[in-house]
Design an enzyme around this catalytic site. Structure first.
Site, mmCIF file in Angstrom:
data_model
loop_
_atom_site.group_PDB
_atom_site.id
_atom_site.type_symbol
_atom_site.label_atom_id
_atom_site.label_comp_id
_atom_site.label_asym_id
_atom_site.label_seq_id
_atom_site.Cartn_x
_atom_site.Cartn_y
_atom_site.Cartn_z
ATOM 1 N N HIS A 150 25.065 -31.753 101.613
ATOM 2 C CA HIS A 150 25.535 -31.895 103.211
ATOM 3 C C HIS A 150 24.298 -31.272 103.654
ATOM 4 O O HIS A 150 23.487 -30.193 103.346
ATOM 5 C CB HIS A 150 26.714 -30.744 103.490
ATOM 6 N N ASP A 160 27.816 -24.672 97.182
ATOM 7 C CA ASP A 160 28.801 -24.756 98.189
ATOM 8 C C ASP A 160 30.089 -25.310 97.937
ATOM 9 O O ASP A 160 30.281 -26.432 97.364
ATOM 10 C CB ASP A 160 27.789 -25.913 99.324
ATOM 11 N N GLN A 197 34.062 -27.897 100.094
ATOM 12 C CA GLN A 197 34.949 -29.142 99.775
ATOM 13 C C GLN A 197 35.815 -29.009 98.653
ATOM 14 O O GLN A 197 36.396 -29.604 97.980
ATOM 15 C CB GLN A 197 34.235 -30.537 99.561
ATOM 16 N N LYS A 202 38.445 -25.632 106.684
ATOM 17 C CA LYS A 202 38.843 -26.522 105.654
ATOM 18 C C LYS A 202 39.871 -26.415 104.735
ATOM 19 O O LYS A 202 40.079 -27.050 103.730
ATOM 20 C CB LYS A 202 37.646 -26.970 105.134
ATOM 21 N N CYS A 209 27.190 -36.082 107.786
ATOM 22 C CA CYS A 209 26.229 -34.810 107.676
ATOM 23 C C CYS A 209 25.497 -35.254 106.395
ATOM 24 O O CYS A 209 25.332 -34.313 105.669
ATOM 25 C CB CYS A 209 26.641 -33.511 107.975
HETATM 26 C C1 LIG Z 1 29.935 -29.944 101.232
HETATM 27 C C2 LIG Z 1 30.068 -29.521 102.788
HETATM 28 N N1 LIG Z 1 28.906 -28.220 103.121
HETATM 29 C C3 LIG Z 1 29.164 -27.709 104.208
HETATM 30 C C4 LIG Z 1 29.870 -28.180 104.908
HETATM 31 C C5 LIG Z 1 29.573 -27.466 106.473
HETATM 32 O O1 LIG Z 1 30.702 -26.739 106.991
HETATM 33 P P1 LIG Z 1 30.984 -26.053 108.150
HETATM 34 O O2 LIG Z 1 30.698 -27.012 109.263
HETATM 35 O O3 LIG Z 1 32.233 -25.634 108.476
HETATM 36 O O4 LIG Z 1 29.919 -24.949 108.285
HETATM 37 C C6 LIG Z 1 30.775 -29.032 105.055
HETATM 38 C C7 LIG Z 1 31.369 -29.532 106.161
HETATM 39 O O5 LIG Z 1 31.839 -30.836 106.285
HETATM 40 C C8 LIG Z 1 30.731 -29.762 103.706
HETATM 41 O O6 LIG Z 1 31.531 -30.988 103.614
#
Ligand SMILES: Cc1ncc(COP(=O)(O)O)c(C=O)c1O
Length: 405
Positions: A123, A200, A203, A226, A364
């Site tokens: 992401h 990370d 998900q 999430k 993203c």
């Molecule tokens: C794999 C992953 N990393 C990071 C993020 C960023 O999360 P946040 O916008 O809650 O900081 C997301 C959000 O969709 C994500 O799917």
């Protein structure tokens, strides 16, 4: 006892809505999940009964608010099995958590020319913070390539490791492909070369049990919103020995020990990284969301969601022209797809008219889209309140749209 989905759905008031006269089918859970009543009520309850700034006041309400904020930290600690609550930092989300590590780690552990390894499926939140540090600290970024079915391989990571590698940062579950990456193997591989690993978990933490001590993971980042909790709160888990080495990320508030105009000393962990008034309402409500998950049981949730994923995959594959993007046998609750030549945005708009909420676009993850040679996808992502009937509505909806083109 299996999950009582009917009961679970009643806990989420938003799910009983209609959209454009059709029952809402909410399949955008990878973007954000809906909130159960217990979480919604907790927020109302805090503002109605104990609201006061934390850590600052001797008065009764401030004590209660502080206790509830610190209790939430312990709940998160238990959820990911961290060794100490000092290793749990409240942030504003996954993005904020990764920025914190990128800044603190690069400033304290990297010199120009040192390397950070990420993967093609990250992401933007696990790409851009490292690029910002590339400009500031002179680090370099190495990218693990993607294999055919949307997987990354340990040997491809090992190929990129050099004497200059300082950190490996990788998504547990891809928000586009749904691939569950082999993080235990990646962490072992990194540690064989004395390289720490950041996961990370944006998900994964709501779908799969994570034990940071068993994994021996160095950093873990995730978002409350999430995982059925409120927006604006996230978590950075970091091993104490790394967090101790890293300088503060932001200044002000509870992160100080003593301030003078000449010199400031910093508070102990975790407060060193929590500048300003923390979101104590959000943290407490996140604690409530974790209790909600734990009450049903993450193992059961995972089994149910896995069956739903299999069912949805089988049903979607019946549609003519269906192309599922990401076909690893190790997947979590995300299905990205394209149908015929129909633009994802057009399909998404028409499905919306049928009450079906899907995500469209690059999610993203533009470098991943470039690697796949596409502009974007449609994405259905599931939570444990979703049902096979909703999958059927999605399939019928897609078939209707296909007929219109
Ligand atoms: C794999 C992953 N990393 C990071 C993020 C960023 O999360 P946040 O916008 O809650 O900081 C997301 C959000 O969709 C994500 O799917």
């Amino acid at each position: 006892m299996e999950l009582n989905i009917e009961q679970i759905r009643k806990d989420f008031p938003i799910l009983s809505q209609s959209v454009f006269g059709k029952p809402l089918v909410y399949l955008d859970n990878a973007a954000t999940t809906q909130k159960p009543l217990s979480v919604i009520r907790k927020i109302e309850d805090i503002y109605s009964t104990i609201n006061a700034n934390v850590h600052r006041g001797v008065h009764h309400l401030s004590q209660l608010a502080t206790e509830s904020h610190e209790e939430a930290r312990k709940t998160v600690q238990r959820y990911v099995n961290a060794a100490s609550s000092g290793e749990i930092i409240f942030t504003s989300g996954t993005t904020d958590s990764i920025n914190l590590v990128a800044s603190g780690f690069c400033r304290s552990q990297c010199k120009p020319g040192d390397e950070i390894i990420i993967t093609t499926m990250e992401h933007h939140s696990n790409i851009v913070p490292w690029q910002i540090q590339r400009d500031i600290s002179g680090i370099e970024i190495k990218v693990v390539p993607l294999r055919e079915n949307g997987e990354i391989r340990l040997e491809d990571i090992e190929e990129l490791i050099s004497s200059k590698t300082r950190l490996i940062a990788v998504a547990h579950v891809s928000n586009v492909l749904g691939t569950i990456n082999p993080i235990a193997g990646i962490i072992r591989l990194g540690h064989n070369y004395n390289i720490p690993v950041l996961i990370d978990a944006a998900q994964s933490v709501q779908h799969l049990p994570i034990d940071v001590q068993a994994l021996d993971c160095d950093f873990l980042a995730f978002s409350s919103h999430k995982m059925y909790g409120p927006t604006g709160v996230g978590i950075l888990y970091g091993k104490e020995r790394w967090l101790e080495k890293m300088p503060p990320y932001r200044g002000g508030g509870e992160m100080i020990a003593h301030v003078s105009f000449e010199k400031t000393t910093f508070n102990e962990l975790p407060y060193k990284f929590e500048a300003g008034t923390p979101d104590y309402v959000g943290s407490t409500a996140l604690g409530e969301a974790i209790r909600y998950i734990e009450n049903w049981g993450l193992e059961k949730i995972h089994r149910y969601e896995d069956r739903l994923l299999q069912y949805a995959t089988e049903q979607l594959q019946q549609i003519e022209g269906m192309q599922i993007i990401g076909t690893s046998p190790h997947k979590s609750s995300v299905i990205s797809f394209l149908v015929g030549g129909i633009h994802p945005y057009d399909m998404g708009m028409l499905l919306d008219q049928l009450g079906i909420a899907l995500r469209t676009g690059h999610h993203c993850a533009q470098p991943l889209m470039d690697a796949l040679g596409i502009e974007g996808t449609l994405r259905a992502s599931f939570a444990f309140y979703n049902t096979e009937e909703e999958v059927d509505v999605l399939v019928e909806g897609i078939q209707k749209v296909v007929k219109m083109f």
